[in-house]
Write a protein that holds these residues in place. Sequence first.
Motif, PDB file in Angstrom:
ATOM      1  N   GLN A 164       0.814  -1.143  -0.021  1.00  0.00           N
ATOM      2  CA  GLN A 164      -0.119  -0.085   0.140  1.00  0.00           C
ATOM      3  C   GLN A 164       0.865   1.127  -0.224  1.00  0.00           C
ATOM      4  O   GLN A 164       1.819   1.067   0.622  1.00  0.00           O
ATOM      5  N   GLY A 183       0.780   0.111  -4.674  1.00  0.00           N
ATOM      6  CA  GLY A 183      -0.167   1.278  -4.763  1.00  0.00           C
ATOM      7  C   GLY A 183       0.723   2.483  -4.668  1.00  0.00           C
ATOM      8  O   GLY A 183       1.783   2.604  -4.284  1.00  0.00           O
ATOM      9  N   GLU A 195      -2.988   4.830  -2.063  1.00  0.00           N
ATOM     10  CA  GLU A 195      -3.645   3.513  -2.773  1.00  0.00           C
ATOM     11  C   GLU A 195      -3.400   2.369  -2.415  1.00  0.00           C
ATOM     12  O   GLU A 195      -2.043   1.952  -2.144  1.00  0.00           O
ATOM     13  N   PRO A 196      -4.275   1.407  -2.346  1.00  0.00           N
ATOM     14  CA  PRO A 196      -4.004  -0.180  -1.787  1.00  0.00           C
ATOM     15  C   PRO A 196      -3.444  -0.745  -3.087  1.00  0.00           C
ATOM     16  O   PRO A 196      -3.530  -0.206  -4.237  1.00  0.00           O
ATOM     17  N   HIS A 230       4.984  -1.754   2.329  1.00  0.00           N
ATOM     18  CA  HIS A 230       4.180  -0.635   2.252  1.00  0.00           C
ATOM     19  C   HIS A 230       5.068   0.731   2.081  1.00  0.00           C
ATOM     20  O   HIS A 230       6.361   0.798   2.665  1.00  0.00           O
ATOM     21  N   GLY A 260       3.833   2.039  -2.791  1.00  0.00           N
ATOM     22  CA  GLY A 260       3.938   0.553  -2.250  1.00  0.00           C
ATOM     23  C   GLY A 260       5.069  -0.352  -3.196  1.00  0.00           C
ATOM     24  O   GLY A 260       5.050  -0.141  -4.315  1.00  0.00           O
TER      25      GLY A 260
END
Length: 418
Positions: free
Chosen positions: A96, A198, A222-223, A148, A123
């Motif tokens: 993420q 992301g 954003e994921p 992440h 990410g």
Amino acid sequence: MVPRCWAVLGGRAVPAAASAVLSRCWAVLGGQPPWRPVSLLLSPVPLPAGGRQLPFSTTCARCSKNRRLRQKRVISERKLTRYFVDHRKVRVVGGQGGGGGHSFYSEPRKIFGGPDGGNGGDGGHVILKADQQMKSLSSVLPFYQGVHGERGGSKNCYGANGAYVYVKVPVGTLVKEDGKVVADLTQHGEEYVAAYGGAGGKGNRFFLSNENRAPTLFTPGEPGQERVLHLELKTTAHAGLVGFPNAGKSSLLRAISSAKPAVAAYPFTTLNPHVGVVHYQDYEQVAVADIPGLIKGAHQNRGLGMAFLRHIERCRFLLYVVDLSVSQPWIQLQDLKYELEQYKKGLSERPCVVIGNKIDLAQSRINLPLLKEQIDDRVIALSALTGDNLEELLLHLRELYDTYVKTEQSRGQSPVKW
């Protein structure tokens, strides 16, 4: 009483009590001292009167450590099935993105410095990488997630991007999603991004404009991308040994290479594909794959079925192993080609040679001329057990390999090197 020793102790006298102890030790060891001044390391100690060699170690031979190199334990064929995995379902999620920063610059005599929140880091991706050292999908985990990204900081500091997660897979791995092939990793070092990370969020500095001089807006990261992939391994080799159970494929592979597949007198001894490498004097290497035995109806998933038929797809040329001791051995060849053609059209038309095994038996020598009359392909009669006529097979195997290399080079492609 034993005279005092001056050589070992540098000229210093040994006390009487110590001399008594040394005399008793010498008596136990056969009358000879277990040590010598410097000559112990330069010349061997003479044998005592009893003729028994005294060990240099202070412990007995039973208690001494065994310093021999430990050999790798041989894994049985059934235990090997736990380690060899040719299909795997994997869920991959990208990392993420980091959220954007929200801060305002402020210092003495500069109260309204404006927004200075930096953007978040992206990410990390999840990447599949083909590695020729990997031979199975057993080490692939069912779930992977990227790292992440970090959150954006003040003073317009951007967050760090998440690190990539690399998943090593064997060369020849096929990647499928919803039944469709999305990647085919056939070269060493080839990579495929399984899940993208992301994007990082925007800090409030990004939204600064003439209309809005003090923005408070910032966006989260954003994921990462999420996918469910199916990995299938197709063994990559130059030649493939194709035949019915107990035709002698594993014995032949043991005879021409250093591979050690299981050999026994019952069918379906080989439960997993084995790859052996044939070495030539000019340092060329030809990989030969031992495919588990096929039966009639294998293309309909009978026996070991299509689980191992797909390993034949990667072979550039085929070696049909036929048992000459059975009646009408040419029927075996016809059935093998029929199963390959039903599984994939054109598979049975690849360059091939027919190997008549077990020529050391009397019935095999009778069936050999009959087999040559029934088929048009070249027949090489040999015995994997005794090693008769293996040289002809090795020479013809090199001819097939050289033809394959020239064909690939004429097409502008690089041939597979093992």
